[in-house]
Design an enzyme around this catalytic site. Structure first.
Site, short mmCIF file in Angstrom:
data_model
loop_
_atom_site.label_atom_id
_atom_site.label_comp_id
_atom_site.label_asym_id
_atom_site.label_seq_id
_atom_site.Cartn_x
_atom_site.Cartn_y
_atom_site.Cartn_z
N GLU A 115 0.84 -1.21 0.00
CA GLU A 115 0.00 0.00 0.00
C GLU A 115 0.87 1.25 0.00
O GLU A 115 2.06 1.17 0.29
CB GLU A 115 -0.96 0.00 1.19
CG GLU A 115 -0.29 0.01 2.52
CD GLU A 115 -1.28 -0.22 3.66
OE1 GLU A 115 -2.48 -0.21 3.42
OE2 GLU A 115 -0.82 -0.40 4.79
N LYS A 117 2.69 4.65 1.13
CA LYS A 117 3.16 5.14 2.43
C LYS A 117 2.76 6.61 2.52
O LYS A 117 3.26 7.44 1.75
CB LYS A 117 4.68 4.99 2.54
CG LYS A 117 5.17 5.48 3.87
CD LYS A 117 6.50 4.93 4.25
CE LYS A 117 6.82 5.26 5.70
NZ LYS A 117 6.31 6.53 6.18
N ASP A 119 2.30 10.38 3.97
CA ASP A 119 3.19 11.31 4.65
C ASP A 119 2.37 12.00 5.73
O ASP A 119 1.85 13.08 5.53
CB ASP A 119 3.70 12.33 3.62
CG ASP A 119 5.08 12.80 4.00
OD1 ASP A 119 5.61 12.31 5.00
OD2 ASP A 119 5.61 13.65 3.28
N TYR A 227 -3.68 0.79 8.74
CA TYR A 227 -2.84 -0.16 8.00
C TYR A 227 -2.43 -1.39 8.79
O TYR A 227 -1.73 -2.25 8.26
CB TYR A 227 -1.61 0.53 7.41
CG TYR A 227 -0.78 1.36 8.38
CD1 TYR A 227 -0.15 0.79 9.47
CD2 TYR A 227 -0.60 2.72 8.14
CE1 TYR A 227 0.61 1.54 10.33
CE2 TYR A 227 0.17 3.49 9.00
CZ TYR A 227 0.77 2.89 10.09
OH TYR A 227 1.54 3.64 10.95
N LYS A 316 10.96 3.91 -0.53
CA LYS A 316 10.73 5.36 -0.65
C LYS A 316 10.96 5.86 -2.07
O LYS A 316 11.89 5.42 -2.74
CB LYS A 316 11.67 6.12 0.31
CG LYS A 316 11.49 5.78 1.78
CD LYS A 316 10.15 6.22 2.33
CE LYS A 316 10.12 7.57 2.97
NZ LYS A 316 10.90 7.87 4.08
N CYS A 410 12.88 46.33 -17.66
CA CYS A 410 12.71 44.95 -18.12
C CYS A 410 14.08 44.36 -18.49
O CYS A 410 14.82 44.96 -19.28
CB CYS A 410 11.78 44.94 -19.33
SG CYS A 410 11.71 43.37 -20.17
N CYS A 413 14.10 43.96 -22.53
CA CYS A 413 14.09 45.06 -23.51
C CYS A 413 14.42 46.42 -22.89
O CYS A 413 14.54 47.41 -23.61
CB CYS A 413 12.73 45.12 -24.21
SG CYS A 413 11.42 45.76 -23.18
N CYS A 428 6.47 44.13 -17.74
CA CYS A 428 7.21 45.01 -18.63
C CYS A 428 6.19 45.84 -19.40
O CYS A 428 5.19 45.32 -19.88
CB CYS A 428 8.03 44.14 -19.59
SG CYS A 428 8.53 45.03 -21.06
N CYS A 434 9.09 44.58 -26.67
CA CYS A 434 9.83 43.57 -25.91
C CYS A 434 9.90 42.24 -26.66
O CYS A 434 8.87 41.70 -27.09
CB CYS A 434 9.16 43.38 -24.56
SG CYS A 434 10.01 42.23 -23.51
#
Ligand code: 5U1
Length: 670
Positions: A115, A117, A119, A227, A316, A410, A413, A428, A434
């Site tokens: 199954e 794991k 967290d 589990y 893991k 920017c 440009c 910008c 640009c």
């Protein structure tokens, strides 16, 4: 149900509510609307208020205690809560498998219950005669904290088991976690309140479960998957772990639907890969998978080493979070001109790939996370998701590390960068000039509602830019036949058609031209309002922000965008070059004198033959008319082309005057 006695009604309401809660929270398959559940719940609450002597601790109304604890008391696990050994590679998994085979003296394949794991946080739930009696965290494996009050607030955990053949005492082990959606919501709320966000769902789950006030826990979205059973002997008749899990499920406990039974190392690896692919789409975080020898007698025989069983292992996934150093912060300009800060990182292996850049999204994020060059930071890469900086490692700041500031110009440009007050995104302002915004600005300029350059679609714009035939919109009008005809999939015929379309587009209206420039937030309606108000491009270009705000529907944000756009010398240069190329529009003064349709509202339906609907609309608006999208009693005329739809019927019902195309032409000519 008035015929039932209160005690009976209370009993059936509890059964009903428990059933629907199980359908909703455990099976994810609600059978009734939330409102109906709430109604039944309120009925039970009401009856329990009237007959408090009938309240039992496993009643659905008794999930949330209202008394915060002074501190958590300790809980001793009768059977220690073990941890799992980890493997990180196929080789390590093979070693685990061979060790088990050797200890069991087997040369046949071993079956595993597998199954994901999760967290989250390991907990133990103690059921006595089917009733949830206590719940504790793992702690050091022998002693944990009593979190019964908080566990009771998790709706998927039954306060009383279903069925009836449960052991006198059942010690269920599992993981409490926060689903991804609940985590996002929690952090969104934290952002809104300017509070610290949780770094990941695991921390959020742990923080929520370790609240002394159960009302806070109840407000968080927590779930649990069971589990294992701690006191395995209590499950006498079962011979495999998977059967034990199925029994837990039948008692109404929440179990992960992704669990499976697999055979041998190959079965384990196939499962690992399948879950690795599914991982991103799962509604909760997982950091690997767990394999448990399925036969319970073999589990006993294999026993334990230190605090971990020899019969189970966690496989893991490559780490999704790592620590590295920020070498620099640069700004990238997107195709709409948005500036995105990007952290250039000391390369680090995370989530299965080497990461050397991570997006910081926007300046708000940089400020909120207080990131500076030289900082050690936690990087997360989840699946295919773009790597991101989670947080700065506390205490890693170097002396004299400067705050990150938004560049004034920017980086692509050199045009001014503009960030509206209260907006996270800076942009910008050199939209026409640009290079980062080049393709988008040309596509918009050529589009139907803008300059309407027939034949100049998105693909062709990309080709022209990629092949360096054009850089800016004004270059379109300097294209020669061969520049176009020599492109892939273009012939002389289509090239000369495009040149003709470009030539035709030189005659335009002022409002279309303003719209075509692609100023942020300036749509067709605003462009029209600006053209009407100022009457000439020169006046619009020289307008102050205050002048601009006197135009109907132009607020401070639009005014700023327009002002910055026309005060960017690069944009002005291109506009000048467009006019030199021959783009022109009729004198607005002449039009203004003819406002013969002022006060009238038109709706257009069906296909017109002599002009497009957009052209008809522009012509009506130029004479002061309003054009609406749907027919109402306020409509003055419905203009009807070929194959009109239901609007014609509606106009007839409302007695709205109908105008055919000839009538429209006559009206416009008047
Ligand atoms: N899925 C799963 N997670 N997990 C964690 N199974 C599982 N089993 C565990 C732990 C600590 O321990 C067993 C030894 C019961």
């Amino acid at each position: 149900m008035p015929s039932q006695k209160p005690a009976d009604r209370i009993h059936s309401l509890r059964q009903l509510l428990n059933h629907h809660s199980y359908q909703y929270y455990v099976l994810d398959a609600p059978e009734i609307p939330d409102a109906e559940y709430d109604r039944l719940y309120r009925e039970l609450q009401q009856l329990e208020l009237q007959y408090p002597e009938l309240i039992t601790p496993d009643s659905p109304t008794q999930r949330i205690g209202d008394q915060p604890l002074a501190a958590f008391s300790q809980i001793r696990h009768e059977v220690p809560m073990l941890s799992l050994d980890n493997v990180f590679s196929d080789d390590e998994l093979n070693d685990f498998y061979r060790r088990a085979q050797t200890k069991l003296d087997l040369n046949t394949e071993i079956e595993f219950a597998a199954e994901p794991k999760l967290d989250g946080l390991a907990v133990s739930l103690i059921y006595e005669n089917g009733m949830l009696a206590r719940a504790g965290t793992r702690g050091d494996g022998v002693t944990g904290e009593d979190i019964t009050q908080n566990i009771r607030t998790i709706h998927s955990i039954p306060l009383h088991l279903m069925g009836e053949d449960w052991p006198v005492k059942l010690d269920v082990r599992g993981e409490v976690f926060m689903p991804k959606a609940g985590f996002e919501l929690l952090n969104q709320r934290a952002r809104e309140k300017n509070e610290k966000e949780f770094a990941n769902p695991r921390n959020a789950a742990a923080g929520s479960l370790r609240q002394l006030d159960p009302r806070i826990t109840a407000s968080r979205s927590l779930a649990m998957y069971c589990y294992a059973v701690g006191n395995a002997d209590s499950m006498g008749k079962f011979t495999t772990h998977s059967d034990v899990l199925n029994q837990l499920s039948q008692w109404g406990l929440p179990l992960c639907k992704e669990r499976s039974v697999v055979k041998g190392v190959k079965g384990c690896l196939d499962y690992f890969n399948t879950m690795g692919q599914k991982r991103i789409a799962l509604p909760y975080d997982i950091d690997g998978v767990v394999y448990k020898v399925n036969r319970l007698d073999w589990q006993k025989e294999l026993g334990f080493v230190a605090k971990a069983p020899r019969w189970a292992v966690a496989h893991k996934f490559p780490a999704q979070e790592e620590i590295t150093t920020v070498n620099a912060i640069e700004f990238q300009v997107g195709r709409t001109g948005a500036l995105t800060p990007v952290a250039r990182l000391e390369p680090v292996f995370v989530g299965g790939v080497t990461v050397s850049n991570a997006t910081l999204h926007n300046m708000d994020e940089v400020e909120r996370k207080e990131i500076r060059v030289g900082d050690r930071v936690i990087i997360r890469r989840a699946g295919d998701v773009i790597p991101e900086v989670v947080s700065v490692v506390p205490g890693s700041r170097q002396l004299h590390a400067n705050k990150i500031v938004l560049p004034a110009h920017c980086p692509v440009c050199g045009s001014d960068v503009v960030r509206e007050e209260g907006e996270a995104i800076a942009r910008c302002s050199g939209g026409l000039y640009c290079a980062a915004q080049r393709k988008e600005s040309i596509k918009h300029f050529a589009s139907r509602k803008a300059m309407d350059i027939e034949g100049l679609g998105d693909k062709l714009v990309e080709q022209l830019v990629d092949e360096k035939r054009i850089e800016h919109v004004d270059d379109l009008y300097r294209l020669q036949l061969n520049d176009i005809a020599s492109l892939e999939r273009m012939g002389e015929k289509s090239a000369s058609n495009l040149l003709a379309a470009l030539d035709k587009s030189k005659t335009v209206t002022l409002s279309r031209f303003i719209y075509a420039l692609g100023v942020r937030e300036v749509g067709e309606a605003t462009a029209l309002a600006l053209a009407k108000h100022f009457g000439s491009l020169e006046k619009l270009q020289d307008a102050s922000e205050e002048d601009l705000q006197t135009v109907p529907d132009v607020g401070p944000v639009v005014a700023r965008h327009v002002f910055h756009f026309f005060h960017e010398p690069h944009n002005r240069q291109i506009i000048q070059r467009l006019r030199t190329a021959g783009i022109h529009w009729p004198d607005q003064q002449a039009n203004e004198q003819n406002q013969s349709l002022a006060g009238l509202t038109f709706v257009i339906t069906g296909t017109l033959t002599g002009m497009t609907r957009d052209e008809a609309r522009a012509a009506l608006q130029a004479r002061g008319g309003k054009v609406a999208g749907s027919v109402s009693a306020k409509t003055s005329y419905l203009v009807v082309g070929d194959s009109p739809g239901s609007k014609a019927e509606k106009a007839e019902q409302l007695g709205v005057k109908i105008l055919d195309e000839a009538g429209l032409m006559k009206l416009l000519a008047e």
